[in-house]
Write a protein that holds these residues in place. Structure first.
Motif, PDB file in Angstrom:
ATOM      1  N   ALA A  51     -57.169  41.652  42.847  1.00 52.44           N
ATOM      2  CA  ALA A  51     -57.909  40.478  43.322  1.00 52.44           C
ATOM      3  C   ALA A  51     -58.999  40.804  44.131  1.00 52.44           C
ATOM      4  O   ALA A  51     -60.006  40.053  44.039  1.00 52.44           O
ATOM      5  N   ASN A  52     -58.950  41.624  45.030  1.00 52.74           N
ATOM      6  CA  ASN A  52     -60.015  41.852  46.005  1.00 52.74           C
ATOM      7  C   ASN A  52     -61.322  42.488  45.414  1.00 52.74           C
ATOM      8  O   ASN A  52     -62.341  42.062  45.831  1.00 52.74           O
ATOM      9  N   ARG A  53     -61.151  43.233  44.229  1.00 56.50           N
ATOM     10  CA  ARG A  53     -62.139  43.445  43.408  1.00 56.50           C
ATOM     11  C   ARG A  53     -62.818  42.482  42.691  1.00 56.50           C
ATOM     12  O   ARG A  53     -63.909  42.573  42.315  1.00 56.50           O
ATOM     13  N   LEU A  54     -61.849  41.759  42.056  1.00 59.01           N
ATOM     14  CA  LEU A  54     -62.213  40.512  41.172  1.00 59.01           C
ATOM     15  C   LEU A  54     -63.238  39.511  41.912  1.00 59.01           C
ATOM     16  O   LEU A  54     -64.241  39.229  41.557  1.00 59.01           O
ATOM     17  N   VAL A  55     -62.571  39.434  43.303  1.00 61.90           N
ATOM     18  CA  VAL A  55     -63.276  38.465  44.030  1.00 61.90           C
ATOM     19  C   VAL A  55     -64.956  38.820  44.503  1.00 61.90           C
ATOM     20  O   VAL A  55     -65.831  38.244  44.406  1.00 61.90           O
ATOM     21  N   ARG A  56     -64.806  40.102  44.472  1.00 65.71           N
ATOM     22  CA  ARG A  56     -66.267  40.965  45.063  1.00 65.71           C
ATOM     23  C   ARG A  56     -67.086  40.541  43.834  1.00 65.71           C
ATOM     24  O   ARG A  56     -68.301  40.685  44.027  1.00 65.71           O
ATOM     25  N   ILE A  57     -66.727  40.922  42.563  1.00 66.09           N
ATOM     26  CA  ILE A  57     -67.333  41.091  41.423  1.00 66.09           C
ATOM     27  C   ILE A  57     -67.999  39.696  41.249  1.00 66.09           C
ATOM     28  O   ILE A  57     -69.318  39.525  40.906  1.00 66.09           O
ATOM     29  N   ALA A  58     -67.396  38.659  41.435  1.00 67.69           N
ATOM     30  CA  ALA A  58     -67.856  37.268  41.560  1.00 67.69           C
ATOM     31  C   ALA A  58     -68.671  36.809  42.734  1.00 67.69           C
ATOM     32  O   ALA A  58     -69.743  36.222  42.659  1.00 67.69           O
ATOM     33  N   CYS A  76     -71.107  40.665  59.389  1.00 65.77           N
ATOM     34  CA  CYS A  76     -69.993  41.535  59.569  1.00 65.77           C
ATOM     35  C   CYS A  76     -69.124  41.203  60.910  1.00 65.77           C
ATOM     36  O   CYS A  76     -67.824  41.722  60.719  1.00 65.77           O
ATOM     37  N   THR A  77     -69.676  40.382  61.523  1.00 64.34           N
ATOM     38  CA  THR A  77     -68.540  39.828  62.589  1.00 64.34           C
ATOM     39  C   THR A  77     -67.632  38.754  62.085  1.00 64.34           C
ATOM     40  O   THR A  77     -66.356  38.802  62.141  1.00 64.34           O
ATOM     41  N   LEU A  78     -68.261  38.168  61.153  1.00 66.38           N
ATOM     42  CA  LEU A  78     -67.405  37.167  60.393  1.00 66.38           C
ATOM     43  C   LEU A  78     -66.218  37.945  59.376  1.00 66.38           C
ATOM     44  O   LEU A  78     -65.113  37.549  59.362  1.00 66.38           O
ATOM     45  N   ALA A  79     -66.947  39.080  59.088  1.00 66.87           N
ATOM     46  CA  ALA A  79     -66.180  39.958  57.941  1.00 66.87           C
ATOM     47  C   ALA A  79     -65.088  40.528  58.593  1.00 66.87           C
ATOM     48  O   ALA A  79     -63.896  40.754  58.193  1.00 66.87           O
ATOM     49  N   ALA A  80     -65.358  41.145  59.844  1.00 65.92           N
ATOM     50  CA  ALA A  80     -64.229  41.851  60.581  1.00 65.92           C
ATOM     51  C   ALA A  80     -63.081  40.986  61.243  1.00 65.92           C
ATOM     52  O   ALA A  80     -62.190  41.316  60.899  1.00 65.92           O
ATOM     53  N   ALA A  81     -63.593  39.769  61.513  1.00 72.34           N
ATOM     54  CA  ALA A  81     -62.616  38.831  61.844  1.00 72.34           C
ATOM     55  C   ALA A  81     -61.537  38.328  60.684  1.00 72.34           C
ATOM     56  O   ALA A  81     -60.461  38.351  60.711  1.00 72.34           O
ATOM     57  N   ALA A  82     -62.151  38.093  59.549  1.00 66.43           N
ATOM     58  CA  ALA A  82     -61.661  37.938  58.278  1.00 66.43           C
ATOM     59  C   ALA A  82     -60.505  38.878  57.832  1.00 66.43           C
ATOM     60  O   ALA A  82     -59.318  38.758  57.340  1.00 66.43           O
ATOM     61  N   ALA A  83     -61.004  40.154  57.926  1.00 65.61           N
ATOM     62  CA  ALA A  83     -60.176  41.522  57.498  1.00 65.61           C
ATOM     63  C   ALA A  83     -59.050  41.554  58.617  1.00 65.61           C
ATOM     64  O   ALA A  83     -57.972  41.698  58.124  1.00 65.61           O
ATOM     65  N   ALA A  84     -59.161  41.328  59.840  1.00 69.27           N
ATOM     66  CA  ALA A  84     -57.946  41.236  60.810  1.00 69.27           C
ATOM     67  C   ALA A  84     -56.872  40.147  60.435  1.00 69.27           C
ATOM     68  O   ALA A  84     -55.910  40.567  60.293  1.00 69.27           O
ATOM     69  N   VAL A  85     -57.378  39.120  59.990  1.00 68.53           N
ATOM     70  CA  VAL A  85     -56.643  37.970  59.611  1.00 68.53           C
ATOM     71  C   VAL A  85     -55.792  38.306  58.091  1.00 68.53           C
ATOM     72  O   VAL A  85     -54.436  38.399  58.434  1.00 68.53           O
ATOM     73  N   ALA A  86     -56.538  38.859  57.287  1.00 67.97           N
ATOM     74  CA  ALA A  86     -56.101  39.290  56.141  1.00 67.97           C
ATOM     75  C   ALA A  86     -54.949  40.433  56.135  1.00 67.97           C
ATOM     76  O   ALA A  86     -53.714  40.138  55.598  1.00 67.97           O
ATOM     77  N   THR A  87     -55.194  41.429  57.005  1.00 71.10           N
ATOM     78  CA  THR A  87     -54.435  42.409  57.011  1.00 71.10           C
ATOM     79  C   THR A  87     -52.870  42.100  57.873  1.00 71.10           C
ATOM     80  O   THR A  87     -51.948  42.258  57.517  1.00 71.10           O
ATOM     81  N   THR A  88     -53.426  40.926  58.895  1.00 72.30           N
ATOM     82  CA  THR A  88     -51.962  40.658  59.484  1.00 72.30           C
ATOM     83  C   THR A  88     -51.317  39.932  58.622  1.00 72.30           C
ATOM     84  O   THR A  88     -49.914  39.653  58.831  1.00 72.30           O
ATOM     85  N   SER A  89     -51.916  38.954  57.778  1.00 75.89           N
ATOM     86  CA  SER A  89     -51.095  38.132  56.751  1.00 75.89           C
ATOM     87  C   SER A  89     -50.356  38.964  55.923  1.00 75.89           C
ATOM     88  O   SER A  89     -49.120  38.361  55.511  1.00 75.89           O
ATOM     89  N   TYR A  90     -50.471  40.118  55.654  1.00 78.71           N
ATOM     90  CA  TYR A  90     -49.799  40.809  54.759  1.00 78.71           C
ATOM     91  C   TYR A  90     -48.411  41.185  55.430  1.00 78.71           C
ATOM     92  O   TYR A  90     -47.101  41.356  54.868  1.00 78.71           O
ATOM     93  N   TRP A  97     -48.784  33.744  45.749  1.00 75.28           N
ATOM     94  CA  TRP A  97     -49.912  32.861  46.149  1.00 75.28           C
ATOM     95  C   TRP A  97     -50.625  32.919  47.619  1.00 75.28           C
ATOM     96  O   TRP A  97     -51.901  33.130  47.917  1.00 75.28           O
ATOM     97  N   PRO A  98     -49.734  33.086  48.693  1.00 77.22           N
ATOM     98  CA  PRO A  98     -50.145  33.261  49.873  1.00 77.22           C
ATOM     99  C   PRO A  98     -50.755  34.607  50.134  1.00 77.22           C
ATOM    100  O   PRO A  98     -51.968  34.994  50.785  1.00 77.22           O
ATOM    101  N   LEU A  99     -50.284  35.508  49.506  1.00 77.57           N
ATOM    102  CA  LEU A  99     -50.593  36.997  49.634  1.00 77.57           C
ATOM    103  C   LEU A  99     -52.110  36.948  48.668  1.00 77.57           C
ATOM    104  O   LEU A  99     -52.926  37.666  49.085  1.00 77.57           O
ATOM    105  N   LEU A 100     -52.011  36.124  47.740  1.00 74.72           N
ATOM    106  CA  LEU A 100     -53.469  36.346  46.914  1.00 74.72           C
ATOM    107  C   LEU A 100     -54.569  35.738  47.805  1.00 74.72           C
ATOM    108  O   LEU A 100     -55.615  36.150  47.755  1.00 74.72           O
ATOM    109  N   ALA A 101     -54.104  34.690  48.440  1.00 74.37           N
ATOM    110  CA  ALA A 101     -55.169  33.970  49.402  1.00 74.37           C
ATOM    111  C   ALA A 101     -55.958  35.206  50.345  1.00 74.37           C
ATOM    112  O   ALA A 101     -56.939  35.411  50.722  1.00 74.37           O
ATOM    113  N   ALA A 102     -54.841  35.840  50.935  1.00 73.81           N
ATOM    114  CA  ALA A 102     -55.127  36.958  51.850  1.00 73.81           C
ATOM    115  C   ALA A 102     -56.113  37.888  51.335  1.00 73.81           C
ATOM    116  O   ALA A 102     -57.224  38.570  51.711  1.00 73.81           O
ATOM    117  N   ARG A 103     -55.742  38.478  50.007  1.00 65.28           N
ATOM    118  CA  ARG A 103     -56.571  39.455  49.279  1.00 65.28           C
ATOM    119  C   ARG A 103     -57.752  38.859  48.909  1.00 65.28           C
ATOM    120  O   ARG A 103     -58.808  39.588  48.955  1.00 65.28           O
TER     121      ARG A 103
END
Length: 372
Positions: A51-58, A76-90, A97-103
């Motif tokens: 999923a993470n590759r598919l959303v990047r392609i789009a 990158c500040t937004l991206a770093a914050a989003a990455a911390a949220v995604a990793t904690t979500s795992y 579906w919740p994990l897909l949103a994080a991916r």
């Protein structure tokens, strides 16, 4: 921009990605082995990992425009914050579906940070290859340490605890991202396109297919077969070797590019990588020699595409061109595991790895001259 400023910006962008990337790489290790813990089936594991590759392609086109118009700091500040949220979500979420949103969140975050670690080293042409080399080395340190630590921690405390720890490790990345330049790059039309790709984009697709997809999947399979009673540790060690090689050898790629030119180095090393893939297919003693050589060569190649793309697309065209190249590599890297998963049980290794080698060799020869 002075060389000291370019070095500083390169260092901060590399540290931002190094601290956040382990959350993604460790998921590739732990999710297939602990699917039930996360409440997903094996087919859903494949969806989540893709999923993470598919959303990047789009989404690379939108992300590159945001990066160019708002600047590296905001993106990158937004991206770093989003990455911390995604990793904690795992660590906290269960079900596809919740994990897909994080991916999906992680995929867009990585797109911004990946553009930064290619665009900032090449913002100043003088020394671009050298900066790209040691930047890749810094970035690779995060996943290598994360994979080694995760394999051990997962055996002791379970996979959820691993992602809680990695989420905490991601938080300081926000501080490094906040030190990046706030000046926008300036928007140039021409985000990722899927029609009539140039030679560099075709090379990126083929490299992603062969070296990020088919080869990496095969490396993990080989390691797990060699140590079936410790599959997690074996696969973790195999993936860690990939990043350890980047730490040691990516600066050598930057040095080589400074001596003979980034394009020539890219072609020669890609052809050598194709030979390593062919050795994998031949089997026997050549299999392990080919695997080792391909890991090393892949590491040396990592810093080379950015300077080649930047030299061919100067000025405001640089960021969109880097995003297009990353998009095509993601397409190839996403297709590679699907092809490997279908063919490995059915086709002889020589057909799979030999075919990948032939494609990579042809794509490498096609980029010998600029503008092709």
């Amino acid at each position: 921009m002075t060389p000291a400023e370019a070095d500083r910006d390169t260092r901060n962008s590399a540290l931002t990605l190094a601290l956040t990337l382990p959350g993604d790489t460790v998921l590739y290790l732990l999710l297939p082995l602990h699917a039930a813990t996360f409440g997903v089936t094996l087919p859903e594991v494949g969806l989540l990992l893709a999923a993470n590759r598919l959303v990047r392609i789009a989404g690379y086109g939108w992300v590159s425009r945001f990066y160019a118009e708002r600047g590296p700091r905001a993106a990158c500040t937004l991206a770093a914050a989003a990455a911390a949220v995604a990793t904690t979500s795992y660590a906290l979420l269960t079900g596809v579906w919740p994990l897909l949103a994080a991916r999906l969140l992680w995929g867009l975050a990585f797109a911004a940070m990946n553009i930064a670690v290619q665009a900032l080293p090449t913002a100043l042409p003088d020394g671009a290859a050298r900066r790209s080399g040691w930047s890749r080395s810094v970035v690779a340190a995060g996943p290598m340490i994360g994979l080694a630590g995760a394999a051990l921690l997962a055996e002791w405390a379970g996979p959820r605890a691993v992602f809680l720890a990695l989420g905490a490790v991601s938080v300081p990345a926000i501080l490094f991202a906040a030190r990046l330049p706030r000046t926008p790059e300036g928007h140039a039309p021409g985000g990722p396109r899927f029609g009539a790709p140039g030679a560099l984009n075709l090379w990126a697709f083929t490299f992603g297919l062969a070296m990020d997809g088919i080869f990496i999947i095969g490396l993990s399979v080989l390691a797990a077969e060699a140590l079936p009673q410790g599959a997690t540790l074996a696969a973790g060690a195999a993936l860690s070797l990939r990043y350890a090689a980047e730490i040691v050898l990516s600066p050598a790629g930057g040095w080589l590019a400074g001596r003979i030119g980034a394009r020539r180095a890219l072609v020669l090393l890609s052809l050598a990588s194709a030979l390593g893939l062919l050795m994998l297919g031949l089997g026997g003693a050549l299999l392990w020699l080919g695997a080792f050589a391909t890991v090393l060569l892949r590491a040396v190649i990592q810093p080379l595409p950015g300077p080649v793309v930047a030299a061919e697309n100067p000025g405001p065209a640089r960021v969109p061109a880097l995003a297009r190249q990353a998009t095509w590599r993601d397409i190839g890297a996403g297709a590679g595991p699907l092809i490997a998963g279908l063919l490995l049980p059915l086709a002889p290794a020589l057909l799979i790895y030999g075919g990948a080698a032939a494609l990579l060799a042809a794509a490498s020869l096609a980029v010998r001259r600029p503008g092709r």
